[in-house]
Design an enzyme around this catalytic site. Structure first.
Site, short mmCIF file in Angstrom:
data_model
loop_
_atom_site.label_atom_id
_atom_site.label_comp_id
_atom_site.label_asym_id
_atom_site.label_seq_id
_atom_site.Cartn_x
_atom_site.Cartn_y
_atom_site.Cartn_z
CE1 TYR A 168 9.66 -3.92 -10.30
CE2 TYR A 168 7.54 -4.24 -11.39
CZ TYR A 168 8.44 -3.42 -10.74
OH TYR A 168 8.14 -2.10 -10.54
NE ARG A 219 5.02 4.17 0.28
CZ ARG A 219 6.22 4.24 -0.27
NH1 ARG A 219 7.28 4.37 0.48
NH2 ARG A 219 6.37 4.19 -1.58
O1 CP3 Z 1 -3.99 1.50 -6.71
C1 CP3 Z 1 -4.17 1.12 -5.54
O2 CP3 Z 1 -4.55 1.88 -4.63
C2 CP3 Z 1 -4.01 -0.35 -5.21
C3 CP3 Z 1 -2.71 -0.65 -4.75
C4 CP3 Z 1 -1.54 -0.96 -5.65
C5 CP3 Z 1 -0.26 -1.22 -5.10
N1 CP3 Z 1 0.55 -1.63 -6.10
C6 CP3 Z 1 0.07 -1.11 -3.68
C7 CP3 Z 1 1.46 -0.85 -3.31
C8 CP3 Z 1 -1.46 -1.17 -7.03
C9 CP3 Z 1 -2.53 -1.00 -8.11
C10 CP3 Z 1 -0.13 -1.59 -7.30
C11 CP3 Z 1 0.34 -1.97 -8.63
C12 CP3 Z 1 1.78 -1.96 -8.89
N2 CP3 Z 1 2.82 -2.42 -8.10
C13 CP3 Z 1 2.33 -1.57 -10.12
C14 CP3 Z 1 1.53 -1.09 -11.29
C15 CP3 Z 1 1.14 0.33 -11.11
C16 CP3 Z 1 2.28 1.28 -11.23
O3 CP3 Z 1 2.37 2.15 -10.35
O4 CP3 Z 1 3.05 1.18 -12.21
C17 CP3 Z 1 3.73 -1.73 -10.04
C18 CP3 Z 1 4.75 -1.42 -11.12
C19 CP3 Z 1 4.01 -2.28 -8.75
C20 CP3 Z 1 5.34 -2.68 -8.21
C21 CP3 Z 1 5.60 -1.96 -6.94
N3 CP3 Z 1 5.11 -2.38 -5.72
C22 CP3 Z 1 6.27 -0.73 -6.75
C23 CP3 Z 1 6.99 0.05 -7.83
C24 CP3 Z 1 6.15 -0.41 -5.39
C25 CP3 Z 1 6.53 0.90 -4.75
C26 CP3 Z 1 7.79 0.95 -3.98
C27 CP3 Z 1 7.68 2.13 -3.01
O5 CP3 Z 1 7.68 1.87 -1.80
O6 CP3 Z 1 7.55 3.27 -3.49
C28 CP3 Z 1 5.44 -1.45 -4.76
C29 CP3 Z 1 5.04 -1.54 -3.35
C30 CP3 Z 1 3.68 -1.03 -3.11
N4 CP3 Z 1 2.59 -1.50 -3.75
C31 CP3 Z 1 3.27 -0.01 -2.18
C32 CP3 Z 1 1.88 0.10 -2.30
C33 CP3 Z 1 0.97 0.96 -1.50
C34 CP3 Z 1 4.15 0.80 -1.25
C35 CP3 Z 1 4.87 -0.02 -0.25
C36 CP3 Z 1 4.26 -0.17 1.14
O7 CP3 Z 1 3.20 0.32 1.52
O8 CP3 Z 1 4.97 -0.85 1.89
#
Ligand code: CP3
Length: 341
Positions: free
Chosen positions: A148, A27
């Site tokens: 989770y 984002r």
């Molecule tokens: O790195 C990259 O560019 C690849 C994309 C990526 C996403 N999630 C996309 C995502 C990666 C590597 C992850 C890994 C992930 N997801 C982790 C490990 C990395 C870290 O940051 O600790 C964890 C803990 C998650 C769990 C998760 N999924 C979280 C905490 C969130 C964010 C919630 C928010 O909206 O802030 C997600 C959703 C998520 N995963 C988004 C993205 C781009 C945002 C939501 C969206 O676009 O709708």
């Protein structure tokens, strides 16, 4: 040098320090937000053209040295029917948290062709479009996935997770066993389709004491990394946050590159990891919310501590925050590349 990321992972000499960012597709980029206005998160994962597009966005815009294939750590669980929602600004939400042995049995093995046919297609498409730029595939590590699943959502103290570990160790170990198997099968799909490196994200493992890491987590993480190592020579990156006390243990799990966050100076982290491993990190992503001069100062300090030693991949200590000014990301990549390794 197109292969500087892979060379640094192997601790070989590079022309300049390679850089990529965790959560580089997301984002913070207006072009990502534009796609998310039209498509759901999982729609992007399921459609190879969309997955490839959002994966390529940061490579085009920022000039990073590696792409990370777009997905979430919960993707393989969602694919095998564990009810998980990715809720904007919250993260994964599990409708029925895993608490008992009967719950654990809901986590079934992955059947690649049926459950994740889109993964190989996305990778083939990406490899064709990326040319020489390496592609990283990733998975969540069992502890962070379990956290989770047991909590039902993100958590500060992971008390339900720890209560299960200590109070129902048989349920805990059964859960970790299944998650390790699932992760190995899932990463094998990415390996077979041709990714150039794999990263295991254990984002929340730093809440554990070294004893608990060794007892309840390390056997599974080590099994994943050691199993993959028998099947491939590509870099295996092992990442966590808050791991200052765990790095001396994690170094034995089988990763060839270890991630470090900003809570420890990177040269001290490298001492803990040992000079037979490469290191990835470790700028605090929150620094990017400050003025460019401060970002540059802090990035320069990391490079000064590395002092040209081969085996450093510049990254953040954790993922990019959505409110990060894109200009700071662009300037940071250019700045790292301008400095000689
Ligand atoms: O790195 C990259 O560019 C690849 C994309 C990526 C996403 N999630 C996309 C995502 C990666 C590597 C992850 C890994 C992930 N997801 C982790 C490990 C990395 C870290 O940051 O600790 C964890 C803990 C998650 C769990 C998760 N999924 C979280 C905490 C969130 C964010 C919630 C928010 O909206 O802030 C997600 C959703 C998520 N995963 C988004 C993205 C781009 C945002 C939501 C969206 O676009 O709708």
């Amino acid at each position: 040098m197109q292969d500087r990321f892979l060379r640094a992972c192997r601790r070989e000499a590079v022309d300049t320090t390679p850089v990529w960012f965790m959560r580089q597709a997301g984002r913070a980029l207006p072009e990502y937000r534009a796609i998310r206005e039209q498509y759901g998160f999982m729609d992007i994962c399921y459609q190879p053209e969309l997955c490839a597009e959002v994966t390529l966005q940061p490579v085009r815009r920022l000039g990073v040295d590696a792409a990370i294939m777009f997905a979430d750590i919960m993707t393989p669980l969602i694919a095998t029917g564990v009810g998980v929602d990715l809720v904007e600004s919250i993260g994964p939400v599990v409708a029925n948290p895993i608490r008992t042995m009967a719950d654990v049995s809901r986590i079934r093995p992955i059947e690649p062709e049926v459950d994740v046919p889109y993964i190989s297609k996305s990778i083939h498409l990406l490899k064709a479009e990326l040319g020489q730029t390496p592609l990283i595939g990733f998975a969540g590590a069992p502890f962070t996935l379990a956290a989770y699943l047991v909590e039902g959502k993100g958590s500060k103290n992971f008390l339900n997770t720890k209560a299960m570990m200590y109070g129902s160790p048989n349920v805990w170990h059964a859960l970790m066993e299944r998650l390790a198997d699932l992760t190995i099968s899932y990463l094998r799909v990415k390996l077979a389709a041709g990714v150039d490196a794999l990263q295991l994200f254990d984002s929340w493992v730093g809440c554990l004491s070294p004893h608990d890491y060794a007892t309840f987590v390390q056997p599974y993480t080590a099994r994943i990394l050691k199993t993959l190592r028998e099947e491939t020579n590509i870099p295996l990156i092992h990442f966590g946050t808050n791991t200052t006390n765990l790095l001396p243990l994690m170094r034995n799990d089988g990763g060839s590159v270890l991630g470090a966050d900003w809570r420890i100076p990177i040269d001290e982290a490298w001492q803990l990891i040992g000079d037979d491993k490469a290191i990835q990190g470790n700028l605090d992503p929150a620094v990017l919310l400050g003025p460019w001069e401060y970002v540059r100062e802090q990035a320069a300090d990391i490079l000064r501590r590395i002092d040209g030693r081969p085996g450093h991949i510049f990254n953040l200590g954790h993922g990019i925050h959505p409110q990060t000014p894109v200009a700071n990301l662009e300037r940071l990549v250019a700045f790292i590349h301008e400095q000689r390794a």
